[in-house]
Design a protein around this motif. Structure first.
Motif, PDB file in Angstrom:
ATOM      1  N   MET A   1       0.847  -1.201   0.000  1.00 42.11           N
ATOM      2  CA  MET A   1       0.000   0.000   0.000  1.00 42.11           C
ATOM      3  C   MET A   1       0.881   1.248   0.000  1.00 42.11           C
ATOM      4  N   SER A   2       0.701   2.146  -0.927  1.00 38.69           N
ATOM      5  CA  SER A   2       1.505   3.363  -0.934  1.00 38.69           C
ATOM      6  C   SER A   2       0.863   4.377  -0.003  1.00 38.69           C
ATOM      7  N   ILE A   3       1.625   5.379   0.357  1.00 38.36           N
ATOM      8  CA  ILE A   3       1.139   6.369   1.339  1.00 38.36           C
ATOM      9  C   ILE A   3      -0.082   7.113   0.804  1.00 38.36           C
TER      10      ILE A   3
ATOM     11  N   ALA B   1     -13.846  -3.800  -4.472  1.00 41.03           N
ATOM     12  CA  ALA B   1     -14.211  -5.027  -3.746  1.00 41.03           C
ATOM     13  C   ALA B   1     -15.517  -4.823  -2.981  1.00 41.03           C
TER      14      ALA B   1
ATOM     15  N   ARG C   1       6.753   0.837   1.169  1.00 39.72           N
ATOM     16  CA  ARG C   1       5.500   1.249   1.776  1.00 39.72           C
ATOM     17  C   ARG C   1       5.152   2.680   1.373  1.00 39.72           C
ATOM     18  N   VAL C   2       6.181   3.532   1.311  1.00 42.59           N
ATOM     19  CA  VAL C   2       5.944   4.931   0.957  1.00 42.59           C
ATOM     20  C   VAL C   2       5.678   5.075  -0.536  1.00 42.59           C
TER      21      VAL C   2
ATOM     22  N   LYS D   1     -12.210   4.435   1.755  1.00 46.45           N
ATOM     23  CA  LYS D   1     -12.229   2.975   1.731  1.00 46.45           C
ATOM     24  C   LYS D   1     -13.570   2.397   1.258  1.00 46.45           C
TER      25      LYS D   1
ATOM     26  N   MET E   1      -9.972  -6.570  -4.500  1.00 46.15           N
ATOM     27  CA  MET E   1     -10.418  -7.950  -4.686  1.00 46.15           C
ATOM     28  C   MET E   1     -11.268  -8.339  -3.480  1.00 46.15           C
ATOM     29  N   LEU E   2     -12.290  -9.123  -3.711  1.00 51.41           N
ATOM     30  CA  LEU E   2     -13.119  -9.613  -2.607  1.00 51.41           C
ATOM     31  C   LEU E   2     -12.220 -10.281  -1.571  1.00 51.41           C
TER      32      LEU E   2
ATOM     33  N   THR F   1     -14.184   1.110  -2.572  1.00 45.17           N
ATOM     34  CA  THR F   1     -13.290   0.199  -3.271  1.00 45.17           C
ATOM     35  C   THR F   1     -14.117  -0.729  -4.169  1.00 45.17           C
TER      36      THR F   1
ATOM     37  N   LYS G   1      -5.905  -3.994  -0.546  1.00 41.78           N
ATOM     38  CA  LYS G   1      -6.132  -2.678  -1.151  1.00 41.78           C
ATOM     39  C   LYS G   1      -7.586  -2.463  -1.514  1.00 41.78           C
ATOM     40  N   GLY G   2      -8.409  -3.474  -1.343  1.00 46.10           N
ATOM     41  CA  GLY G   2      -9.820  -3.325  -1.706  1.00 46.10           C
ATOM     42  C   GLY G   2     -10.057  -3.509  -3.187  1.00 46.10           C
TER      43      GLY G   2
ATOM     44  N   GLY H   1       4.998   2.541  -2.747  1.00 44.89           N
ATOM     45  CA  GLY H   1       4.033   1.577  -3.299  1.00 44.89           C
ATOM     46  C   GLY H   1       4.624   0.690  -4.354  1.00 44.89           C
TER      47      GLY H   1
END
Lengths: 82, 267
Positions: free
Chosen positions: A1-3, A15, B264-265, A10, B191-192, A13, B188-189, B267
């Motif tokens: 996950m990027s910042i 999903a 992480r920063v 959320k 995918m289910l 999304t 990340k939302g 991505g």
């Protein structure tokens, strides 16, 4: 996950959209599975009888069976043309 | 008395045959005498996944029609002596599977085997119904994707209404197996998630198989992926087997791998 992802809302999304769509379609599917197999035939024959008197379409007749405690309820809804 | 397990999904391409190969090999390795039957008449593929395509002489339909005995048609796995494969026929006659014929073979196999795994074809037509009709338990294979989840729900409905157990007033024990799961995308939302799928289908979860390049490598070579215990997918199948046999194991490979601060920063 990027910042930058952290600022994304959320709720929207893809999903979540998939989950909501599936919940509806699956609930509908399960209702249909529970209905007796004679229901489509019943609907067609009721329609045929009504057609003798009023000009209605297949879409104007809704036949549903629901269960409440120990009784089954057969619900027939006919929309007549005005 | 053997336990009959159908591996089914409704939708095609979600990993039924991969799962059938892995589950049957896993059960056989745990010491259970297991036979896996390919019900996909006309589209035989289990033989390729199990690396025995050159050893097929007689098939399922030959046995049903009385042209060969079960012993002639059963192929003994080269890696595990407890495992046998009954290949599908390549005939185009889809009605070659009769309920009586299938029942007779399952009864005969039942006398000597502990587990009979039925690898179902896709769809909800005759072949798929034959594969699930006699099942005691069902492994429903689902991808984290809308059409696969919907089709799984459909096949669950059929298990609950058209199986022999349903007709006799009891029920088929259901297991959910999620395959091709991508933890990073689910987080990340995109995918289910496992929770979403379990909530929608309301079936006990047997396992989650992560998306893994080792699955294709395994099928390229005809090695059931469960034999590749270095891979996540192989380990996830091995876990599923242990759960199937009653162990209470925590799900692995459902959370994304922790990344370093830089990735992480950026991505």
């Amino acid at each position: 996950m990027s910042i930058f992802d952290r600022f994304r809302v959320k709720e929207n999304t893809s999903a979540n959209i998939a989950r909501e769509r599936l919940q509806i379609v699956v609930a509908h599917q399960r209702n249909k599975d529970k209905q007796p197999s004679y229901l489509p035939q019943l609907q067609r024959e009721i329609l045929a009888v009504i057609k003798k008197f009023v000009d209605v379409d297949m879409d104007d007749v809704a036949v549903d069976i629901s269960q409440e405690n120990m009784t089954s309820i057969l619900e027939v809804n006919v929309t007549l043309p005005s | 008395m053997a336990k009959i397990i159908v591996v089914t999904s409704g939708k095609g391409g979600v990993g039924k045959t991969t799962t059938s190969a892995a589950i049957s090999m896993g059960l056989a390795l745990s010491g259970k005498k297991t036979v896996v039957i390919d019900f996909d008449i006309g589209l035989r593929n289990l033989d390729l996944i199990m690396d025995c395509e050159r050893r097929v002489v007689f098939d399922f339909v030959n046995v049903i029609q009385g042209d060969a005995s079960l012993n002639q048609a059963l192929i003994k796995d080269k890696r595990c002596e407890k495992l046998f494969i009954l290949p599908a026929s390549q005939t185009r006659d889809k009605d070659a599977l009769t309920k009586e014929g299938v029942e007779k073979i399952l009864n005969e196999l039942s006398e000597t085997f502990d587990y009979i795994i039925c690898d179902s074809p896709a769809g909800i037509e005759h072949g798929a119904q034959m594969a699930l009709y006699f099942a005691d338990e069902a492994i429903v294979v689902t991808n984290p994707e809308v059409s696969s989840v919907r089709d799984s729900d459909r096949i669950l409905g059929i298990l609950q209404s058209k199986s022999r157990r349903a007709e006799q007033g009891s029920s088929v024990k259901e297991h959910l197996l999620i395959t091709r799961y991508d933890t990073a995308r689910a987080a990340k939302g995109e995918m289910l998630s496992v929770t979403d799928i379990v909530d929608i289908l309301a079936v006990p979860l047997l396992g989650v198989i992560p998306e893994s390049s080792s699955v294709l490598t395994a099928s390229n070579q005809g090695t059931p992926v469960i034999l590749d215990l270095k891979s996540n997918a192989g380990q996830a199948y091995a876990d599923a087997i242990r759960r199937f046999e009653g162990e209470d194991l925590e799900m692995r490979f459902i959370k994304p791998v922790k990344k370093g601060i830089l990735s992480r920063v950026f991505g």
